[in-house]
Design an enzyme around this catalytic site. Structure first.
Site, PDB file in Angstrom:
ATOM      1  N   LYS A 220       0.815  -1.224   0.000  1.00 37.81           N
ATOM      2  CA  LYS A 220       0.000   0.000   0.000  1.00 37.81           C
ATOM      3  C   LYS A 220       0.848   1.274   0.000  1.00 37.81           C
ATOM      4  O   LYS A 220       0.425   2.296  -0.521  1.00 37.81           O
ATOM      5  CB  LYS A 220      -0.940   0.013   1.215  1.00 37.81           C
ATOM      6  CG  LYS A 220      -2.107  -0.958   1.094  1.00 37.81           C
ATOM      7  CD  LYS A 220      -3.066  -0.791   2.258  1.00 37.81           C
ATOM      8  CE  LYS A 220      -4.213  -1.768   2.152  1.00 37.81           C
ATOM      9  NZ  LYS A 220      -5.205  -1.598   3.235  1.00 37.81           N
TER      10      LYS A 220
ATOM     11  N   ASP B 257     -10.142   3.204   2.334  1.00 43.87           N
ATOM     12  CA  ASP B 257     -10.285   2.668   3.695  1.00 43.87           C
ATOM     13  C   ASP B 257     -10.806   3.749   4.662  1.00 43.87           C
ATOM     14  O   ASP B 257     -11.648   3.474   5.513  1.00 43.87           O
ATOM     15  CB  ASP B 257      -8.940   2.151   4.226  1.00 43.87           C
ATOM     16  CG  ASP B 257      -8.573   0.793   3.652  1.00 43.87           C
ATOM     17  OD1 ASP B 257      -9.488   0.044   3.239  1.00 43.87           O
ATOM     18  OD2 ASP B 257      -7.366   0.467   3.611  1.00 43.87           O
TER      19      ASP B 257
HETATM   20  P1  NDP Z   1      -0.316  -3.784   9.297  1.00 40.41           P
HETATM   21  O1  NDP Z   1       0.560  -4.969   9.102  1.00 40.41           O
HETATM   22  O2  NDP Z   1      -0.006  -2.524   8.598  1.00 40.41           O
HETATM   23  O3  NDP Z   1      -0.358  -3.449  10.893  1.00 40.41           O
HETATM   24  C1  NDP Z   1      -0.558  -4.461  11.826  1.00 40.41           C
HETATM   25  C2  NDP Z   1      -0.765  -3.874  13.215  1.00 40.41           C
HETATM   26  O4  NDP Z   1      -1.043  -4.944  14.128  1.00 40.41           O
HETATM   27  C3  NDP Z   1       0.449  -3.144  13.762  1.00 40.41           C
HETATM   28  O5  NDP Z   1       0.039  -2.075  14.566  1.00 40.41           O
HETATM   29  C4  NDP Z   1       1.118  -4.233  14.596  1.00 40.41           C
HETATM   30  O6  NDP Z   1       1.922  -3.729  15.642  1.00 40.41           O
HETATM   31  C5  NDP Z   1      -0.093  -4.917  15.207  1.00 40.41           C
HETATM   32  N1  NDP Z   1       0.189  -6.277  15.636  1.00 40.41           N
HETATM   33  C6  NDP Z   1       0.421  -7.363  14.850  1.00 40.41           C
HETATM   34  N2  NDP Z   1       0.652  -8.447  15.613  1.00 40.41           N
HETATM   35  C7  NDP Z   1       0.574  -8.038  16.904  1.00 40.41           C
HETATM   36  C8  NDP Z   1       0.733  -8.695  18.163  1.00 40.41           C
HETATM   37  N3  NDP Z   1       1.007  -9.991  18.239  1.00 40.41           N
HETATM   38  N4  NDP Z   1       0.566  -7.976  19.296  1.00 40.41           N
HETATM   39  C9  NDP Z   1       0.275  -6.647  19.231  1.00 40.41           C
HETATM   40  N5  NDP Z   1       0.128  -5.964  18.078  1.00 40.41           N
HETATM   41  C10 NDP Z   1       0.284  -6.655  16.928  1.00 40.41           C
HETATM   42  O7  NDP Z   1      -1.786  -4.318   8.979  1.00 40.41           O
HETATM   43  P2  NDP Z   1      -3.086  -3.461   8.603  1.00 40.41           P
HETATM   44  O8  NDP Z   1      -3.107  -2.232   9.423  1.00 40.41           O
HETATM   45  O9  NDP Z   1      -3.201  -3.338   7.139  1.00 40.41           O
HETATM   46  O10 NDP Z   1      -4.263  -4.459   9.064  1.00 40.41           O
HETATM   47  C11 NDP Z   1      -4.555  -4.684  10.428  1.00 40.41           C
HETATM   48  C12 NDP Z   1      -5.852  -5.471  10.541  1.00 40.41           C
HETATM   49  O11 NDP Z   1      -6.931  -4.732   9.999  1.00 40.41           O
HETATM   50  C13 NDP Z   1      -5.834  -6.799   9.775  1.00 40.41           C
HETATM   51  O12 NDP Z   1      -6.490  -7.759  10.563  1.00 40.41           O
HETATM   52  C14 NDP Z   1      -6.626  -6.505   8.528  1.00 40.41           C
HETATM   53  O13 NDP Z   1      -7.280  -7.655   8.024  1.00 40.41           O
HETATM   54  C15 NDP Z   1      -7.642  -5.508   9.061  1.00 40.41           C
HETATM   55  N6  NDP Z   1      -8.146  -4.607   8.014  1.00 40.41           N
HETATM   56  C16 NDP Z   1      -9.499  -4.524   7.849  1.00 40.41           C
HETATM   57  C17 NDP Z   1     -10.035  -3.665   6.928  1.00 40.41           C
HETATM   58  C18 NDP Z   1     -11.517  -3.585   6.780  1.00 40.41           C
HETATM   59  O14 NDP Z   1     -11.981  -3.016   5.796  1.00 40.41           O
HETATM   60  N7  NDP Z   1     -12.287  -4.114   7.707  1.00 40.41           N
HETATM   61  C19 NDP Z   1      -9.182  -2.809   6.061  1.00 40.41           C
HETATM   62  C20 NDP Z   1      -7.756  -2.967   6.321  1.00 40.41           C
HETATM   63  C21 NDP Z   1      -7.275  -3.845   7.267  1.00 40.41           C
HETATM   64  P3  NDP Z   1       3.493  -3.419  15.402  1.00 40.41           P
HETATM   65  O15 NDP Z   1       3.549  -2.056  14.791  1.00 40.41           O
HETATM   66  O16 NDP Z   1       4.074  -3.494  16.750  1.00 40.41           O
HETATM   67  O17 NDP Z   1       4.022  -4.493  14.475  1.00 40.41           O
END
Ligand code: NDP
Length: 287
Positions: free
Chosen positions: A72, A108
């Site tokens: 993205k 989004d």
């Molecule tokens: P990114 O990979 O950009 O970000 C992931 C986030 O999750 C980061 O803040 C990361 O923290 C955190 N994270 C991951 N694993 C853990 C863990 N074990 N403990 C704590 N924090 C954790 O992903 P996206 O932002 O693109 O997507 C996030 C979620 O949102 C996904 O489940 C995706 O499917 C959903 N989504 C839904 C949409 C919708 O339309 N409903 C649209 C876009 C996304 P850190 O920075 O520390 O790694």
């Protein structure tokens, strides 16, 4: 299986992985319902191949495509123009071919705005807690900031990422922005005053994990919006509801962002009911 012809316009999702995407099901059902000669395919782009994939899609005259993890941000320099919203968020999730120009957009943020509007939540002056600081958190933070949220607390596992998002939000909006480490004791204070909690982490995708915040200590009126979605209620939604809070998973946002992309590619209003039925055909949530 859709019939394709020599005239069929191709739309796609580019990402890695894409195997589990529900976007082909949603969009193809919508094309079918409106009798549009389009087809939507999921295309896995391997690391290092994004430039060639974009050049190929342009050369082949794709009508457009969605962009998902991990491209993205990386796609931005490969496009001819990027909307002001996508530029401010720093991420593109939808590309359209207009003439010979590739235009990047981010649906989004507006998808999230519409999802909470449907729940009659008005952010102006309210206190919102955002869990996560990744791509989706940036879009949600932007939407809340544009809607005049009073206080935005960003809690993330990696504090540096939360700080970077906070800087970005302070630069573009007037909301008070606070940062904390997800799971720390100090992060509990803003949760106790939250009108809205949005889960933008991937916690819950496994069907079990609940983000580490004191859900029981939120005010009784607090609304939980979980970006995670699936055929079943997410763990966060289940627990918040058990505790008497209003809670919804991310499917409305997913549908709304898809509907906006559909409109950009076809000029037609998306049949959201059809798309919703195609999303999880046997997994309708009980009312
Ligand atoms: P990114 O990979 O950009 O970000 C992931 C986030 O999750 C980061 O803040 C990361 O923290 C955190 N994270 C991951 N694993 C853990 C863990 N074990 N403990 C704590 N924090 C954790 O992903 P996206 O932002 O693109 O997507 C996030 C979620 O949102 C996904 O489940 C995706 O499917 C959903 N989504 C839904 C949409 C919708 O339309 N409903 C649209 C876009 C996304 P850190 O920075 O520390 O790694």
């Amino acid at each position: 299986m859709r019939d394709t012809r020599g005239t069929t316009r191709v739309v796609a999702i580019l990402g890695d992985p894409v195997e589990h995407s529900r976007s082909p099901a949603m969009h193809n059902a919508a094309f079918e319902a409106l009798g549009l000669d389009y087809v939507y395919v999921a295309l896995r782009v391997r690391p290092g191949d994004l430039g060639r994939a974009v050049a190929g899609a342009r050369a082949l005259g794709f009508a457009g495509w969605n962009v998902t993890v991990p491209y993205k941000e990386r796609i931005i320099p490969l496009l001819d123009r990027v909307s002001a919203t996508a530029r401010a968020i720093g991420a593109v999730n939808t590309v359209s071919l207009v003439g010979h120009q590739l235009i990047g957009d981010n649906t989004d943020a507006e998808g999230f705005r519409r999802a909470i509007a449907k729940l009659a939540f008005r952010p102006r002056g309210k206190s919102a807690v955002l869990l996560g600081a990744g791509g989706s958190a940036r879009a949600v933070a932007y939407a809340l900031s544009q809607a005049g949220v009073g206080r935005l607390t960003i809690l993330n596992r990696t504090r540096a990422r939360a700080l970077a998002l906070a800087r970005q939000m302070r630069a573009i909006g007037r909301s008070e922005v606070i940062v904390g480490s997800l799971g720390s004791a100090r992060a509990a204070a803003p949760v106790r005053e939250a009108d809205l909690v949005v889960n933008c982490t991937s916690l819950g995708l496994d069907g079990r994990t609940i983000p580490p915040i004191p859900i029981a200590e939120t005010p009784a009126h607090c609304l939980f919006y979980d970006l995670v979605y699936g055929p079943e209620r997410t763990p966060l939604v289940r627990l918040a509801e058990q505790l008497g809070r209003r809670a919804e998973d991310g499917r409305t946002m997913l549908l709304e962002q898809a509907g906006l992309a559909f409109h950009l590619w076809t000029g037609r209003r998306a049949p959201l009911g059809t798309m919703e039925r195609a999303l999880f055909p046997s997994g309708a949530l009980p009312a």
